[in-house]
Structure formats: C-alpha cells, structure tokens
Design a protein around this motif. Structure first.
Motif, PDB file in Angstrom:
ATOM      1  N   ARG A 167      37.612  63.278  19.818  1.00 28.81           N
ATOM      2  CA  ARG A 167      36.796  63.290  20.854  1.00 28.81           C
ATOM      3  C   ARG A 167      37.672  62.455  22.085  1.00 28.81           C
ATOM      4  NH1 ARG A 167      31.754  61.911  22.354  1.00 28.81           N
ATOM      5  NH2 ARG A 167      30.856  62.155  20.453  1.00 28.81           N
ATOM      6  N   ASN A 168      38.828  61.770  21.770  1.00 31.28           N
ATOM      7  CA  ASN A 168      39.543  61.206  22.742  1.00 31.28           C
ATOM      8  C   ASN A 168      40.414  62.270  23.540  1.00 31.28           C
ATOM      9  OD1 ASN A 168      38.584  58.612  21.769  1.00 31.28           O
ATOM     10  ND2 ASN A 168      40.481  58.320  20.803  1.00 31.28           N
ATOM     11  N   VAL A 169      40.691  63.327  22.785  1.00 29.60           N
ATOM     12  CA  VAL A 169      41.458  64.467  23.380  1.00 29.60           C
ATOM     13  C   VAL A 169      40.483  65.106  24.287  1.00 29.60           C
ATOM     14  CG1 VAL A 169      42.518  66.740  22.907  1.00 29.60           C
ATOM     15  CG2 VAL A 169      43.153  64.673  21.517  1.00 29.60           C
ATOM     16  N   ILE A 170      39.159  65.468  23.930  1.00 30.08           N
ATOM     17  CA  ILE A 170      38.377  66.178  24.794  1.00 30.08           C
ATOM     18  C   ILE A 170      38.162  65.432  25.975  1.00 30.08           C
ATOM     19  CG2 ILE A 170      36.047  67.427  25.007  1.00 30.08           C
ATOM     20  CD1 ILE A 170      36.088  67.501  21.685  1.00 30.08           C
ATOM     21  N   GLU A 171      37.653  64.188  25.890  1.00 33.56           N
ATOM     22  CA  GLU A 171      37.324  63.500  26.904  1.00 33.56           C
ATOM     23  C   GLU A 171      38.514  62.946  27.848  1.00 33.56           C
ATOM     24  OE1 GLU A 171      33.400  61.061  24.881  1.00 33.56           O
ATOM     25  OE2 GLU A 171      35.359  59.913  25.149  1.00 33.56           O
ATOM     26  N   GLY A 172      39.695  62.892  27.225  1.00 32.32           N
ATOM     27  CA  GLY A 172      40.907  62.560  27.922  1.00 32.32           C
ATOM     28  C   GLY A 172      41.533  63.881  28.702  1.00 32.32           C
ATOM     29  N   GLU A 173      41.508  64.973  28.325  1.00 34.79           N
ATOM     30  CA  GLU A 173      42.095  66.274  28.785  1.00 34.79           C
ATOM     31  C   GLU A 173      40.843  67.001  29.697  1.00 34.79           C
ATOM     32  OE1 GLU A 173      44.935  67.573  28.931  1.00 34.79           O
ATOM     33  OE2 GLU A 173      45.624  66.111  27.327  1.00 34.79           O
ATOM     34  N   ASN A 177      39.302  71.910  29.610  1.00 30.37           N
ATOM     35  CA  ASN A 177      41.056  72.017  29.621  1.00 30.37           C
ATOM     36  C   ASN A 177      41.129  72.278  27.771  1.00 30.37           C
ATOM     37  OD1 ASN A 177      43.350  72.401  30.636  1.00 30.37           O
ATOM     38  ND2 ASN A 177      44.034  70.547  29.964  1.00 30.37           N
ATOM     39  N   VAL A 178      39.797  72.264  27.158  1.00 26.23           N
ATOM     40  CA  VAL A 178      39.915  72.752  25.781  1.00 26.23           C
ATOM     41  C   VAL A 178      39.440  73.830  25.437  1.00 26.23           C
ATOM     42  CG1 VAL A 178      39.618  71.444  23.399  1.00 26.23           C
ATOM     43  CG2 VAL A 178      40.039  69.979  25.391  1.00 26.23           C
ATOM     44  N   PRO A 179      39.838  74.804  25.297  1.00 25.76           N
ATOM     45  CA  PRO A 179      39.221  76.083  25.240  1.00 25.76           C
ATOM     46  C   PRO A 179      38.582  76.361  23.637  1.00 25.76           C
ATOM     47  CG  PRO A 179      41.410  76.595  25.060  1.00 25.76           C
ATOM     48  CD  PRO A 179      41.262  75.185  25.409  1.00 25.76           C
ATOM     49  N   LYS A 204      31.728  70.155  14.155  1.00 24.61           N
ATOM     50  CA  LYS A 204      31.174  71.077  14.724  1.00 24.61           C
ATOM     51  C   LYS A 204      30.198  70.235  15.497  1.00 24.61           C
ATOM     52  CE  LYS A 204      28.607  74.959  15.199  1.00 24.61           C
ATOM     53  NZ  LYS A 204      28.905  75.935  16.375  1.00 24.61           N
ATOM     54  N   ALA A 205      29.543  69.241  14.962  1.00 24.03           N
ATOM     55  CA  ALA A 205      28.494  68.528  15.937  1.00 24.03           C
ATOM     56  C   ALA A 205      29.187  68.028  17.171  1.00 24.03           C
ATOM     57  CB  ALA A 205      28.055  67.256  15.117  1.00 24.03           C
ATOM     58  N   LEU A 206      30.487  67.543  17.055  1.00 16.69           N
ATOM     59  CA  LEU A 206      31.169  67.362  18.329  1.00 16.69           C
ATOM     60  C   LEU A 206      31.303  68.388  19.054  1.00 16.69           C
ATOM     61  CD1 LEU A 206      32.615  65.067  19.997  1.00 16.69           C
ATOM     62  CD2 LEU A 206      34.582  65.333  18.614  1.00 16.69           C
ATOM     63  N   GLU A 209      28.591  69.363  21.122  1.00 22.68           N
ATOM     64  CA  GLU A 209      27.969  68.415  22.186  1.00 22.68           C
ATOM     65  C   GLU A 209      28.693  68.887  23.522  1.00 22.68           C
ATOM     66  OE1 GLU A 209      29.289  63.673  23.319  1.00 22.68           O
ATOM     67  OE2 GLU A 209      29.260  64.216  21.002  1.00 22.68           O
ATOM     68  N   PHE A 210      30.122  69.495  23.310  1.00 29.37           N
ATOM     69  CA  PHE A 210      30.900  69.608  24.337  1.00 29.37           C
ATOM     70  C   PHE A 210      30.994  71.246  24.538  1.00 29.37           C
ATOM     71  CE2 PHE A 210      32.553  65.419  23.567  1.00 29.37           C
ATOM     72  CZ  PHE A 210      32.566  64.780  24.772  1.00 29.37           C
TER      73      PHE A 210
END
Length: 475
Positions: A167-173, A177-179, A204-206, A209-210
């Motif tokens: 989650r931190n990577v997805i929200e931080g980047e 930016n996360v294909p 999968k749930a996370l 979400e994005f």
C-alpha cells in the motif's frame, strides 16, 4: 539422517544416465579454468548438479509418448489446442501465448505494460525478472514480509507480501505509476518460500481498490499449492489441483517458466484474462518467438507441456518431491549447517552469511561456498547473494548488498535419489567443518547486468599473475 527417513519414489526408473566423480586435482583445475564461476563448468565435470531445477526434469512416460504425437504444423497445431485447454483447465486463463521459456514471457509482459519511470511491486523479484523490468524502464520493488529476511526463524509462509508495504508503494508512487503487481509463487529470491492463500486474497483486494492488475510468476505454483494444502487452515482436505485453481483466481494472468513445476525441459507461456493484453503481445510473439500457435516451441514440446501441466498437481508426486528437499535440509541441520528454514519446495538454501561469517559480503561468500562445495564433492550449486543481487546507484556509485546471502541447492524433479542427496549432505558438512579456512572471492571481470551468470572470479589470496592466467584461459 536423510536415508533413514527416505520414502520410496512414486515412480519406477526406466532409463539411466551415467555420471562420474572426477578426482579433486581435476576439479581444482576445472574450477580455475572456469574462473571460479560454477556456471562456466562443463556439465561432464560435475558429479551431482544442483545448480537449478529449471529444465532439468526427468519427463514421464506419458510425456515421452506425447512427444511422438506432437503436431508440427506451423499454424493451428493440435498440440497447441491441447496446451490451451490444459491452461484453461488447470490455471483458468482464457488467452495463452506460448514462449520457449519464462523469460520471453516476462519480456513481453513488462514491455507491454511498463513505461519508463514506473515501478512494479513484487514479494521479491528474481534477478532475471528484475532485469526485464529495468530494461522496460521500470523499477522492481520488493514488498516481501519482514519474516522473509530471518533465515533461522520458522514460519509457514515467508513468501507473503507485506500488504502495508505494498500500500505504501502504491500511495507513495501514485496509482498511475504502478502498472501491475507481481507475486512469485514460490518466492525463489527468498528461499523458495510459499505464499499463503490468505495473502493472495489480501493482495488482490488491495489491487482491486486501486484497479491495478495482479500477475503471478507461476514457475513453482504447484509446489506453492502443496504448501497451502499442508500448512494453511481449511485446505488439508482439498486437492492440490483445486488449490492451484483458487490461487490463480486472484490473478489477471501469469508468466510461467514451465521448465520448473510443469515438468518439461523447455517451454514457457504468458497467460491472461485480458484480451487487450493478448492482442498487444501477439505481434511481439510473432516477431521474437514464432507464430501464435507454437511460440518458441516445437509441436512435440507443446504436447509434453500440455501433459506436464496436468501431471504437476499429482499429490503423491508432490509429497515425495517436497519431502525429498525437506529431508536434505534436515540432514544438513543435523550436521550444523545453517540453512534458511523451513526448507523450500524446490531447493535447500544455505545461509552463506552465517556459514562464512568471517567473509565480508563484498567478497561474495555464496560464490566462495559454491566453489568449495564443488571442490569437496563435485557438487554444483548456485550463489544467490551479493554477486546476483548487488545494487549500485548510478548517480552516486553507492553499492548496497542484498539482505540475504544464500547458496541454493536446487533439486531437479524425478532425477536424483536420496542416496545422491546424502552424498551432497556429506560433502557440504565436510566443508562446514573446515569453514574457518575458506576465503572470499573478488571479481576479475563481469558485465554490468546479471553478473553472476558470466563473471570471472578469483580467490582473494590468488596472486595477480595467476589471475591474469585465469583471464587468458577464459578468453
């Protein structure tokens, strides 16, 4: 000891291949000529080869029979139809793109989905997979759970993704930016450790979400399913085939080096639910591998793979296969050898940093240990540590070592008996008993990427003149 707890193989041996142990002086000469890199050894100079479980499988009678009926048609091969049906039945993916092994599948996936500057989160990427992300202009980021970095601690699912890290990577980047998210089943870079079904659901749930697709590196997916059956609550009474299908229900697709769990000597695939991705990759497949109904394989290879995908989930076979690896690990532990615990499905990973604590990481203890094991018993294993995973910051030149320094003893499927592995254990325990005298290695020459495959090394104590001779021999 390993032999005392042996279980009979769930198969009969119908063909044999001679192997030989050359004497120690010959092994010393061969190793020096190979630049102290076991990748450069001739196979005939190796007694027991545990370098990799990739492409080293002994195929079944049904697979060999299938090879004789393989359809070599350039287009519309019936062997491809059988492969497609096997993928749909076993993995659940509609679209199948055959490749000659897993690496082209990774190349096509990342080339299609990753743009320069983007990041791809993993539990932990293997070196060649990470290189494909880099070539596409992206950066692979490890999000494996912290327990995965504690070799001596027992835990059933050390390959799990740390969902908060993810989650931190997805929200931080930023989501754009996360294909994709990639999960390796099992986690080869971290000791062949499995990923739990609960963790796959959470990832999968996370991802949902994005709105980010999840792909699996499926090389050892059957072994991962077996570990779930054995270790995770609620799965003890389900077949490996059922568990495998549920695993893949949490993914948009997978890359699959079928030279591992799918029990073939060559072959791979990219499978997906996405018609859009399929249509983007088809021209790349035709350009780089071959037509869409054979990819990089002959029809006979497609036939053997279709059979292997169905055979890989046999519960009795997997019980013996994983049990054989576990018995080797238990024997090494009894001899005092530090290994990553619990043992993985396809390999025993020796904790080279704990084995050789006096050898600094900058002197490649895993490679030093690989050389010593070959000298002691003619056994070839592979270092997965500083040489394979060293990171260098291009702008500053700063170098950082990986958190694990491992020597992998990968067990080919249906190839070696427990008596072979007993000989491996004896050799490694002997090396452990003289470990204080072992010195590190230095690089003589190496490419900028994927160094451990082709680097020329030399023991630290070797004189410069000897190093020069070694380089001349390698040239």
């Amino acid at each position: 000891m390993l032999l005392e707890n042996s279980q009979p193989e769930p198969y009969r041996i119908k063909m044999v291949e001679p192997i030989r142990l050359i004497d120690r002086e010959q092994r010393q000469a061969r190793l020096a000529a190979a630049g102290y890199n076991v990748f450069r050894l001739e196979a005939d100079d190796v007694y027991i080869d545990l370098m990799t479980d990739s492409g080293t499988t002994a195929m079944s009678a049904n697979q060999w029979a299938g090879i004789m009926t393989g359809d070599e048609s350039y287009a519309g091969s019936r062997s491809f139809t059988k492969l497609t049906q096997a993928v749909r039945d076993m993995l659940g993916f509609e679209y199948v793109l055959p490749t000659h092994q897993g690496r082209p599948a990774e190349h096509f996936l990342f080339r299609t989905l990753v743009r320069p500057g983007q990041v791809v989160p993993f539990n932990a990427p293997f070196d060649s997979t990470e290189a494909h992300v880099s070539i596409a202009g992206g950066t692979a980021i490890s999000c494996v759970a912290e327990i995965g970095y504690q070799p001596s601690v027992e835990h059933p699912f050390k390959g799990d993704v740390d969902v908060q890290k993810l989650r931190n990577v997805i929200e931080g980047e930023g989501r754009d930016n996360v294909p994709l998210i990639m999960v390796s089943l099992t986690n080869n870079a971290g000791g062949g450790q499995p990923v739990s079904m609960a963790n796959l659901r959470a990832v999968k749930a996370l991802a949902d979400e994005f709105a980010i697709p999840v792909y699996f590196d499926a090389a050892r997916c059957a072994e991962n399913a077996y570990f779930i059956q054995q270790r995770e609550s609620g799965y003890a009474n389900r077949s490996v085939a059922e568990i495998l299908k549920e695993q893949f229900s949490y993914a948009e697709g997978c890359t699959f080096s079928c030279k591992k769990d799918a029990l073939v000597n060559i072959g791979g695939l990219l499978a997906t639910r996405s018609r859009a991705l399929y249509e983007q990759v088809v021209p790349l497949l035709v350009l780089h591998e071959g037509f869409v109904t054979y990819g990089g394989m002959a029809g006979r290879d497609l036939e053997a793979l279709a059979i292997g995908l169905r055979e890989m989930v046999d519960d009795r076979y997997l019980q013996h296969r994983v049990g054989q690896v576990e018995r080797l690990g238990d024997t090494l532990l009894a001899g005092g050898v530090p290994i990553l615990r619990p043992t993985g499905g396809h390999a025993v990973y020796v904790d080279a940093a704990a084995f050789l604590p006096h050898v600094p990481r900058s002197e490649f203890p895993a490679e030093a240990l690989a050389s010593e094991l070959y000298l002691e018993g003619g056994v070839r294993a592979v270092g997965l540590g500083s040489l394979a995973f060293l990171k260098e910051e291009p702008s500053t030149g700063a170098v950082s070592a990986p958190r694990l320094e491992l020597l992998r003893l990968a067990i080919p499927r249906r190839v070696y008996t427990d008596s072979h592995l007993a000989a491996v254990a004896v050799a490694l325990i002997r090396v452990y008993q003289r470990r204080d005298a072992i010195r590190g290695m230095r690089i003589v020459s190496a490419p900028p990427m994927l160094k451990h495959f082709t680097a020329v090394l030399a023991p630290i104590e070797v004189r410069d003149e000897a190093v020069a001779e070694c380089r001349e021999v390698m040239v």
